[in-house]
Enzyme design. Structure first.
Site, PDB file in Angstrom:
ATOM      1  CG  ASP A 106      -1.841  -1.073   1.337  1.00 41.46           C
ATOM      2  OD1 ASP A 106      -2.189  -1.611   0.282  1.00 41.46           O
ATOM      3  OD2 ASP A 106      -2.236  -1.412   2.464  1.00 41.46           O
TER       4      ASP A 106
HETATM    5  N1  URA Z   1      -1.389  -5.888   3.917  1.00 47.86           N
HETATM    6  C1  URA Z   1      -1.813  -4.611   3.948  1.00 47.86           C
HETATM    7  O1  URA Z   1      -2.819  -4.298   4.566  1.00 47.86           O
HETATM    8  N2  URA Z   1      -1.079  -3.697   3.298  1.00 47.86           N
HETATM    9  C2  URA Z   1       0.047  -3.988   2.605  1.00 47.86           C
HETATM   10  O2  URA Z   1       0.660  -3.102   2.024  1.00 47.86           O
HETATM   11  C3  URA Z   1       0.467  -5.329   2.590  1.00 47.86           C
HETATM   12  C4  URA Z   1      -0.276  -6.251   3.254  1.00 47.86           C
END
Ligand code: URA
Length: 243
Positions: A106
């Site tokens: 993310d």
């Molecule tokens: N899980 C999440 O919530 N975000 C990420 O970036 C990776 C795994």
């Protein structure tokens, strides 16, 4: 140098040029995240990211390169982005080959991100069948109790389905108990899965960092820095995805 999209797809061995044209017209090809159906479209293989059925397309024969990046928060893992936010590829400057991230993190997550031009390996590693353990360090709001932790471990409902068993252990609790730090290990990687699972036990994520993918660890690689994988690490990934 720019070239026609269908020629590029054909050179990458995706299909004949005529077949590539059909696939472009039917919306299976994206350039920089956007579906392109116009046949005359030109792309610059050095700059543009081409996806076929959402998988990166690369000309084979190019030297394969495998990097580990410590992604900082505030970067997107897509190649280019409509909102103009910084992209992880902006951090990699001295690499000639067109590389792309293996999977995603993310915008507000930091940590281990693999980058490569090995489309085959990327395809396999991101295929659900090859899900490999991913380890995260998460700062959570509040402190989950034993019931919350059990629930998390057994699997919680996320987007209408139960998640697979996962690991979680508390590493540290802040004095005022407003936050804690947990190690979380997941065997699957759906979109925003850690965040959604933590939401499900009512201890949302305040900060998230991926520290390992299988046995590959981020170690003390500084934020924003990257390094080539060792031969042993590359072999490990190939053997993982060959199973
Ligand atoms: N899980 C999440 O919530 N975000 C990420 O970036 C990776 C795994």
């Amino acid at each position: 140098m720019e070239e026609r999209l269908q020629k590029y797809l054909a050179e990458a061995g995706i299909a004949s040029r005529r077949k590539s044209e059909e696939w472009i017209a039917s919306g299976r090809v994206k350039v920089n995240g956007v579906v392109v159906t116009a046949l005359g479209t030109k792309i610059d293989p050095q700059k543009d990211q081409v996806l076929f059925d959402d998988q990166p397309v690369v000309i084979s024969g190019e030297k394969k390169i495998y990097l580990m990046l410590h992604k900082p928060e505030g970067y997107v893992t897509t190649a280019k982005e409509q909102f103009g936010r910084p992209a992880v590829l902006d951090l990699v400057r001295d690499v000639k080959q067109r590389i792309f991230p293996v999977g995603r993190l993310d915008y507000d997550t930091s940590g281990l991100l693999l980058l490569t031009n090995d489309g085959e390996l990327t395809y396999r590693l991101t295929h659900p069948k090859y899900d490999v353990d991913k380890t995260y360090i998460a700062k959570l709001y509040g402190v989950p109790d034993d019931m919350d932790l059990q629930k998390f471990r057994r699997g919680v409902m996320v987007d209408g389905r139960k998640t697979r068993p996962a690991k979680i252990r508390i590493l540290e609790i802040e004095k005022d108990r407003r936050f804690c730090t947990a190690e979380i290990i997941l065997h699957e990687g759906k979109n925003r899965q850690v965040r959604k699972m933590c939401d499900a036990i009512k201890h949302p994520v305040a900060q998230l960092k991926r520290v390992a993918t299988g046995t590959l660890t981020l170690g003390d690689l500084p934020k924003g820095a990257y390094r080539p994988l060792t031969e042993k690490e590359v072999q490990y990934l190939k053997q993982l995805s060959a199973k």
